[in-house]
Design an enzyme around this catalytic site. Sequence first.
Site, PDB file in Angstrom:
ATOM      1  N   GLU A  42       0.764  -1.219   0.076  1.00  0.00           N
ATOM      2  CA  GLU A  42      -0.004   0.110  -0.014  1.00  0.00           C
ATOM      3  C   GLU A  42       0.920   1.385   0.062  1.00  0.00           C
ATOM      4  O   GLU A  42       0.420   2.400  -0.821  1.00  0.00           O
ATOM      5  CB  GLU A  42      -1.071   0.125   1.131  1.00  0.00           C
ATOM      6  N   TYR A 125      -7.230   6.435   3.343  1.00  0.00           N
ATOM      7  CA  TYR A 125      -7.057   5.401   2.285  1.00  0.00           C
ATOM      8  C   TYR A 125      -6.332   4.158   2.784  1.00  0.00           C
ATOM      9  O   TYR A 125      -6.799   3.082   2.730  1.00  0.00           O
ATOM     10  CB  TYR A 125      -6.687   5.713   0.895  1.00  0.00           C
ATOM     11  N   ASP A 143     -10.334   4.805  -3.009  1.00  0.00           N
ATOM     12  CA  ASP A 143      -9.106   5.278  -4.018  1.00  0.00           C
ATOM     13  C   ASP A 143      -9.458   5.864  -4.983  1.00  0.00           C
ATOM     14  O   ASP A 143     -10.685   5.979  -5.571  1.00  0.00           O
ATOM     15  CB  ASP A 143      -8.227   4.140  -3.823  1.00  0.00           C
ATOM     16  N   CYS A 206     -16.858  -4.416 -19.550  1.00  0.00           N
ATOM     17  CA  CYS A 206     -17.242  -3.924 -18.336  1.00  0.00           C
ATOM     18  C   CYS A 206     -18.513  -4.807 -18.070  1.00  0.00           C
ATOM     19  O   CYS A 206     -19.465  -4.944 -18.849  1.00  0.00           O
ATOM     20  CB  CYS A 206     -17.293  -2.533 -18.297  1.00  0.00           C
TER      21      CYS A 206
END
Length: 294
Positions: A42, A125, A143, A206
């Site tokens: 991260e 975040y 994010d 998608c």
Amino acid sequence: MTTSLPMLHDRVLTWFAAHRRDLPWRGRDGERPDPWAVMVSEFMLQQTPVSRVLPVFETWMERWPTPADLAAASSGDAIRAWGRLGYPRRAQRLHAAAGAIASEHGGQVPDDYATLRELPGVGDYTAAAIASFAYGRHHVVLDTNVRRVFTRVIAGEQYPAKAVTAAERTLAADLLPDDDADLWAAATMELGALVCTARAPHCEACPVTDLCAWRAAGYPEGEQRPTGQAWAGTDRQVRGRLMAVLRDAPGPVHKTTLDLVWDEAGQRDRCLASLLDDGLAVLVEDDLFALPGH
DNA sequence: AACACGTGGTA
DNA sequence: TTACCAAGTGT
């Protein structure tokens, strides 16, 4: 709301099950990943693409497999191992966070948002991401990918606002499922990273095109974003060059060597001073500079 | 709230 | 080639 939430969730989660990348900081076959690996990834992924993080992450974890291992190293070693990922202050803060974990948390990455949030370099975040991915906690993980997906699918706009809005946070909380919130976070991030991309989204691939408000509206183009600061000639560029010299040198570097990176002395000296002030570099002795030894 | 903070890939 | 963009944080 016209969109069926269960349908949205099912579509995204089914898509994720089929297209999830097998990244080294993610757990294998349903098992929880190593929290330290999640935390390191991260930090590295803040403003940095996966492809550039991958090799550095691997060598980093081999060298420092636990927070205590990193804490035992110097911040200079961390900054050097960070290589050219950019924003070396992230390496410095990760090193400091490892020190706090070793000394105040028994060497274990904290498992709750509030404690994580107190660590250096851990903002909203990152705290939510670590709590979610490493420990399965229930958090909104907002994010840039998730923001873009929700903005398009729900709000019908191309790009999210420059800063997170209250409405955005409320929407994300409303969409967060009661169960497996961590899976939802990972799936929506992955959809944004692989399909609903900023530049040229792959709408044909998608899973929620028929639910997408942006598509229904005919893909209206968002407002032109104000042009950011030019790169050439900025302090960031000069600082980057100075840090590159210090990183690539085996030991202390004389100022005459650092002077070669930039010809305008005023800006060059100001940037070197700012690096010392930030603790990213230290003065070893007269005119000799190095990465910090502790 | 706006700005500083690195770096390299892509169109 | 210039400009945008990439799992943000701290001030």
